[in-house]
Design an enzyme around this catalytic site. Structure first.
Site, PDB file in Angstrom:
ATOM      1  N   ASP A   1       0.903  -1.142   0.000  1.00 49.64           N
ATOM      2  CA  ASP A   1       0.000   0.000   0.000  1.00 49.64           C
ATOM      3  C   ASP A   1       0.942   1.191   0.000  1.00 49.64           C
ATOM      4  O   ASP A   1       1.606   1.457   1.009  1.00 49.64           O
ATOM      5  CB  ASP A   1      -0.883   0.010   1.250  1.00 49.64           C
ATOM      6  N   HIS A   2       1.048   1.875  -1.123  1.00 45.98           N
ATOM      7  CA  HIS A   2       2.150   2.845  -1.212  1.00 45.98           C
ATOM      8  C   HIS A   2       1.995   3.990  -0.214  1.00 45.98           C
ATOM      9  O   HIS A   2       2.949   4.680   0.093  1.00 45.98           O
ATOM     10  CB  HIS A   2       2.342   3.352  -2.651  1.00 45.98           C
TER      11      HIS A   2
ATOM     12  N   HIS B   1      -5.802   2.663   1.167  1.00 44.36           N
ATOM     13  CA  HIS B   1      -5.005   3.780   1.684  1.00 44.36           C
ATOM     14  C   HIS B   1      -5.651   4.449   2.901  1.00 44.36           C
ATOM     15  O   HIS B   1      -5.012   4.663   3.925  1.00 44.36           O
ATOM     16  CB  HIS B   1      -4.805   4.853   0.606  1.00 44.36           C
TER      17      HIS B   1
HETATM   18  C1  BG6 Z   1      -3.586   4.998  -6.324  1.00 44.56           C
HETATM   19  C2  BG6 Z   1      -4.945   5.111  -6.952  1.00 44.56           C
HETATM   20  O1  BG6 Z   1      -3.507   3.861  -5.498  1.00 44.56           O
HETATM   21  O2  BG6 Z   1      -3.337   6.149  -5.520  1.00 44.56           O
HETATM   22  C3  BG6 Z   1      -5.067   6.385  -7.760  1.00 44.56           C
HETATM   23  O3  BG6 Z   1      -5.170   3.999  -7.793  1.00 44.56           O
HETATM   24  C4  BG6 Z   1      -4.693   7.583  -6.932  1.00 44.56           C
HETATM   25  O4  BG6 Z   1      -6.378   6.529  -8.275  1.00 44.56           O
HETATM   26  C5  BG6 Z   1      -3.348   7.365  -6.254  1.00 44.56           C
HETATM   27  O5  BG6 Z   1      -4.639   8.718  -7.791  1.00 44.56           O
HETATM   28  C6  BG6 Z   1      -3.051   8.471  -5.270  1.00 44.56           C
HETATM   29  O6  BG6 Z   1      -1.742   8.313  -4.796  1.00 44.56           O
HETATM   30  P1  BG6 Z   1      -0.882   9.593  -4.383  1.00 44.56           P
HETATM   31  O7  BG6 Z   1       0.392   9.008  -3.884  1.00 44.56           O
HETATM   32  O8  BG6 Z   1      -0.746  10.434  -5.618  1.00 44.56           O
HETATM   33  O9  BG6 Z   1      -1.671  10.279  -3.321  1.00 44.56           O
END
Ligand code: BG6
Length: 516
Positions: A201-202, A264
């Site tokens: 989960d980044h 997230h």
């Molecule tokens: C991804 C989603 O996991 O996270 C995207 O699939 C979203 O839809 C993105 O835009 C948001 O990540 P960050 O790091 O730009 O907040």
């Protein structure tokens, strides 16, 4: 692929304090967007920081035939375009010697056996065993075949000495409901041990999300008040100003609940609400996250008292520019009922949180890009400074700004200087970039490094993902059954009106996210 027997000079004397052993990373879906935008730049930046092991190889795995040179060139372009730091030609030359491509199908066992042979040849040429990190970054339909073939080909159970020397990193989406998440966990279990598995989960790789643990548990002032006696409500916002762009094919099958909330936003909630873990051991932290996720009450979907709001953006203005509505986006089916916004009210039924509403929202094409956790404290007893026409007094709020402008703010009430007593809320502000400078590592740098060294703290365990899907699957089922169309909200706004009404029912209102 061309094997390298050279040690990378830029890795001599590396600060290998995190101790990744000699590694080959195999990325499935290597010609995809994520590899170019995030994974290759992350590997490159780990190289810049001397954090790759001395013997490091990267094999791109994809379905189309591609020569090693052509793949290397595309990776070079990715670094030039997406790396947070400029290209250093010497460093690239050394790193790129270990990069190659393996063409093969995801359900083609033979190809996995060949891959095994390639890895063994590299080991022979350098005279050392390698651990292999398999990174699955394909569309989810290929996950099961890849995992099964890693098992069948013997790649999943490779050993160096007595130790298992394979790890698998799995990108989102991890299932699309509880049943599919369980099925995927089953396939994983049949082929890997849980400590070999790293579900990404980044958001957990973001500096500010990691810092949440430090803020909560390395400071003594918060813990005594981090509970239902002092906290009025908690708001978690992850708003984006972008629309679906070119991803309609994926997004329309997913929607905001699956795309952002289930993973997230729930991770942010778990870190905010969990009990103090007994140690920083990955299992201790993940045990607490699971416990708190399991303590969330099932959501109510009855019309008048529903805890769930669903929205979809229509044409509006974002940053002064006209933005089209979701249904007008390329690739969105005419009759789509997919939501681009979700607002939720959650209750956690445990000793710490009983009675404290948690409000969550995430959406695309909202007023601004802002991710934050706002902890709103209870107001003092209305004895002093309570005359509304005389005193401007607001609740104390602690805001953890996840992005952008990463930092922490505390909203307090203060006296306005002057000869009469007037009050006004003010902010105490800590900004990461002012204190620590900018150019902090990207989430994927931390996550890839952690997977290489085998630290699962910032990854999701199988039971965590199931606990989260268990909460949301009934909602998704209900939406599918009712075919209900989400409520419109203007692009550039804070979501549908019903999301405001949801908080009003409890006498609360959303903060303007990103306002410090
Ligand atoms: C991804 C989603 O996991 O996270 C995207 O699939 C979203 O839809 C993105 O835009 C948001 O990540 P960050 O790091 O730009 O907040």
């Amino acid at each position: 692929m061309k094997e390298s027997t050279d040690r990378h000079p830029f890795l001599e004397g590396l600060s290998s304090h995190r101790g990744a052993s000699p590694t080959v990373i195999v990325i499935f879906g290597a010609s995809g967007d994520l590899t170019a935008r995030k994974l290759m730049p992350a590997l490159y930046n780990l190289g810049v920081d001397n954090l790759l092991p001395a013997d490091f190889f990267f094999i791109g795995y994809g379905r189309s035939e591609l020569a090693d040179d052509a793949f290397r060139y595309s990776m070079l372009e990715a670094v030039e375009k997406f790396s947070r730091r400029p290209l250093d030609q010497n460093l690239w030359e050394n790193l790129s010697k270990g990069i190659g491509f393996h063409a093969g199908g995801y359900d083609d066992t033979e190809s996995f056996v060949r891959l095994r042979g390639t890895i063994e040849e590299i080991e022979k040429s350098i005279g050392r065993d390698l651990q292999v990190v398999f990174y699955i970054s394909t569309p989810p339909s290929a996950f099961s075949s890849i995992l099964t073939n890693l098992g069948t080909s013997g790649l999943a159970q490779r050993r160096t000495g007595t130790k298992l020397a394979s790890k698998v990193v799995i990108e989102k989406p991890f299932g699309h409901d509880l049943v599919s998440a369980r099925e995927l966990n089953d396939v994983i279990c049949q082929n890997f041990a849980e400590n070999q598995v790293f579900r990404i989960d980044h958001y957990l790789g973001k500096e500010t999300v990691q810092s949440l643990l430090v803020q909560r548990f390395a400071n003594s002032i918060f813990e005594p008040i981090w509970n239902r006696r002092y906290i009025e409500c908690i708001q978690i916002t992850v708003s984006e100003s972008i629309g679906v762009g070119s991803r309609a094919g994926y997004y329309d099958q997913s929607g905001a609940l699956r795309d952002m909330i289930q993973n997230h936003v729930m991770q942010l909630l778990a870190l905010t609400a969990m009990e103090p873990p007994v140690s920083l051991d990955p299992e201790a932290i993940r045990d607490e996250k699971v416990k708190v996720l399991k303590a969330i009450q099932p959501l109510c979907m009855e019309a008048e008292t529903s805890d769930v709001i669903r929205g979809r953006y229509v044409e509006g203005l974002v940053d002064g520019e006209k933005a089209i509505g979701y249904l007008e986006e390329d690739g969105v089916p005419e009759k789509s009922t997919t939501e681009t916004f979700v607002g939720l009210r959650l209750s956690i039924n445990n000793w710490r949180w009983k009675g404290v509403p948690f409000y969550l929202r995430s959406g695309k094409r909202m007023a601004r890009r802002a991710s934050e956790i706002a902890v709103q404290f209870k107001c003092p007893p209305g004895i002093l400074f309570s005359e509304k026409d005389k005193f401007d007094v607001g609740p104390n709020v602690m805001v953890l700004r996840i992005q952008p402008d990463e930092g922490l703010a505390l909203v307090l009430n203060s006296k306005v200087p002057g000869l009469e007593t007037r009050t006004q809320p003010v902010k105490m502000n800590f900004g990461y970039s002012t204190t620590f400078g900018s150019n902090t590592p990207e989430a994927y740098e931390r996550l890839i490094l952690d997977a290489m060294v085998g630290d699962g703290t910032l990854f999701i365990r199988g039971d965590e993902t199931e606990a989260s899907w268990k909460l949301f699957t009934p909602i998704l089922d209900e939406w599918t059954k009712s075919d209900q169309v989400p409520e419109d909200y203007l692009s550039g706004s804070w979501g549908p009106e019903a999301a405001d009404a949801l908080l009003k029912q409890n006498g609360h209102e959303w903060r303007i996210a990103g306002s410090g």
